[in-house]
Design an enzyme around this catalytic site. Sequence first.
Site, mmCIF file in Angstrom:
data_model
loop_
_atom_site.group_PDB
_atom_site.id
_atom_site.type_symbol
_atom_site.label_atom_id
_atom_site.label_comp_id
_atom_site.label_asym_id
_atom_site.label_seq_id
_atom_site.Cartn_x
_atom_site.Cartn_y
_atom_site.Cartn_z
ATOM 1 N N SER A 16 31.673 14.296 -13.280
ATOM 2 C CA SER A 16 31.215 12.900 -13.165
ATOM 3 C C SER A 16 30.464 12.395 -14.400
ATOM 4 O O SER A 16 30.713 11.269 -14.833
ATOM 5 C CB SER A 16 30.376 12.723 -11.901
ATOM 6 N N THR A 54 27.634 13.244 -2.930
ATOM 7 C CA THR A 54 28.702 14.182 -2.562
ATOM 8 C C THR A 54 28.210 15.121 -1.459
ATOM 9 O O THR A 54 27.115 14.944 -0.918
ATOM 10 C CB THR A 54 29.242 14.929 -3.801
ATOM 11 N N LYS A 58 27.033 12.664 2.386
ATOM 12 C CA LYS A 58 27.705 11.355 2.504
ATOM 13 C C LYS A 58 27.323 10.613 3.782
ATOM 14 O O LYS A 58 27.376 9.383 3.823
ATOM 15 C CB LYS A 58 29.222 11.509 2.411
ATOM 16 N N ASP A 94 35.452 6.068 -2.313
ATOM 17 C CA ASP A 94 36.515 7.061 -2.091
ATOM 18 C C ASP A 94 37.756 6.377 -1.509
ATOM 19 O O ASP A 94 38.887 6.798 -1.763
ATOM 20 C CB ASP A 94 36.041 8.133 -1.095
ATOM 21 N N GLY A 121 33.858 14.196 6.026
ATOM 22 C CA GLY A 121 33.463 12.948 5.370
ATOM 23 C C GLY A 121 34.598 12.282 4.597
ATOM 24 O O GLY A 121 34.864 11.095 4.768
ATOM 25 N N GLY A 218 43.041 15.875 -6.304
ATOM 26 C CA GLY A 218 41.708 15.300 -6.199
ATOM 27 C C GLY A 218 41.058 14.915 -7.518
ATOM 28 O O GLY A 218 40.136 14.104 -7.535
#
Length: 415
Positions: A16, A54, A58, A94, A121, A218
């Site tokens: 990230s 994360t 969440k 997301d 989640g 992902g």
Amino acid sequence: MMKLGLIGYPLGHSWSPEIHSFFLKQDCYSLIELKEEELGPFLEKKEFDGLNVTIPYKQKVIPYLDELDPLAQEAGAVNTIVNQNGRLIGHNTDVEGFRDMIMAHGIDVKNGKTAVIGDGGVSKAIRCALKQLGADFCVTSRKHSPGSITMQELLDHASEYACLINATPLGMKPHDELMPADPSVFDHLKYAVDVIANPLRTKFLFEAKLKGCVTCGGFEMLVRQAAAADRWFADKHIPEAEILACMKSLYDQRRSVVLIGMPTSGKTTIAELLAEETGKKRIEMDEVIEAEMGMKICTCFQERGETYFRDLESSLCYSLKEAMGSVISCGGGVIKRKENMQALAENGLILWLDRPVDLLYGSSDRPLSSDREHILSLYQERRPYYERYADVRIENSGSVGDTLKQIRKAMEETL
Ligand SMILES: Nc1ncnc2c1ncn2[C@@H]1O[C@H](COP(=O)(O)OP(=O)(O)O)[C@@H](O)[C@H]1O
Ligand SMILES: O=C(O)C1=C[C@@H](OP(=O)(O)O)[C@@H](O)[C@H](O)C1
Ligand SMILES: [Mg+2]
């Protein structure tokens, strides 16, 4: 400068910070690992402009927020928090990250049934995206939550499904040998999607690709949800071209280029040139194995047998999962074991150097390709495997410059 970060526990390595500094052109994003008891006090201090959230927070962050936007409310999960003059607003990007990824890959969830495996989640966000897209889908759950089906029920009706989505952690490092389900038992499967970003290609996606499915993973969702989060954080729209450029740059760092092909098809030669051109590290598998054995491969075949060599080759493939951004030149027989190819494909782009049989030649120091007849039968035997495992076939029949050009194109186009 803005103060942004990712909260979760444990965090380990995350891409990230790199992704957000690519989009926002500033290093304003940090990793903030918080134990459960630290979560509330940290959020209450509000010493940040924005956060991503994360596992495992969440849902746990929700009681600390002043407002949820409608999508976060529908998903019942938050992955993005904005501090708007002291008010904490929760969003869920997301949903957009997942939706845009499958659309970019032409995954048509309106045509046929979809199964989401797992009901945690991220599964909630995926369900919102699937609803937006008008998909006919079901969700498998181990907890028998209302409206869900069991894994056994999914398997009993396997042939009805066109699309499988893994929303569980099964297959994530370090348990990359696991799969949420075996794609090979789904007779009419066309699409397979995984939310796992590490490895880049899970075993589940590897198997689905062997079946001829369109696949995506992902890592791309991670980049796309970050782009959407930056719209909330910085009021900045990240265009598609910028998203693709970010993915390309990160793939360049993370993904190895793996050359497979017949003996004397040009793997060693091309790997040397490609490594020189890209500045990537070159790994010549046969050299590594010879150094380890302290003898030539030819001598090893004569004195210890082929299996001895193949076992060393397999364990090297296994350790090369982490070769991160190298150029790997394989021995011609690496395709003989499927597990070798699964290991190399985890974080690798597999390129098959195909050289016309007439240009291949035998030599005394290559135990399996001594004469023309032998080369031809070896080619006929192995061609289906090279074809099956390759992401892209590279024709090595012209100049080396032409081959390198095809490889650069493959690296650009296979995001
Ligand atoms: N495109 C090409 N044009 C001319 N010669 C090539 C080309 N690709 C490979 N070669 C030659 O083929 C031979 C075998 O290549 P090598 O890289 O050792 O193959 P491998 O590692 O696949 O066994 C070398 O002599 C190399 O120079
Ligand atoms: O085709 C094979 O089975 C082999 C190819 C060789 O590598 P090259 O493809 O570089 O010749 C080497 O790994 C070993 O002799 C086995
Ligand atoms: Mg070689």
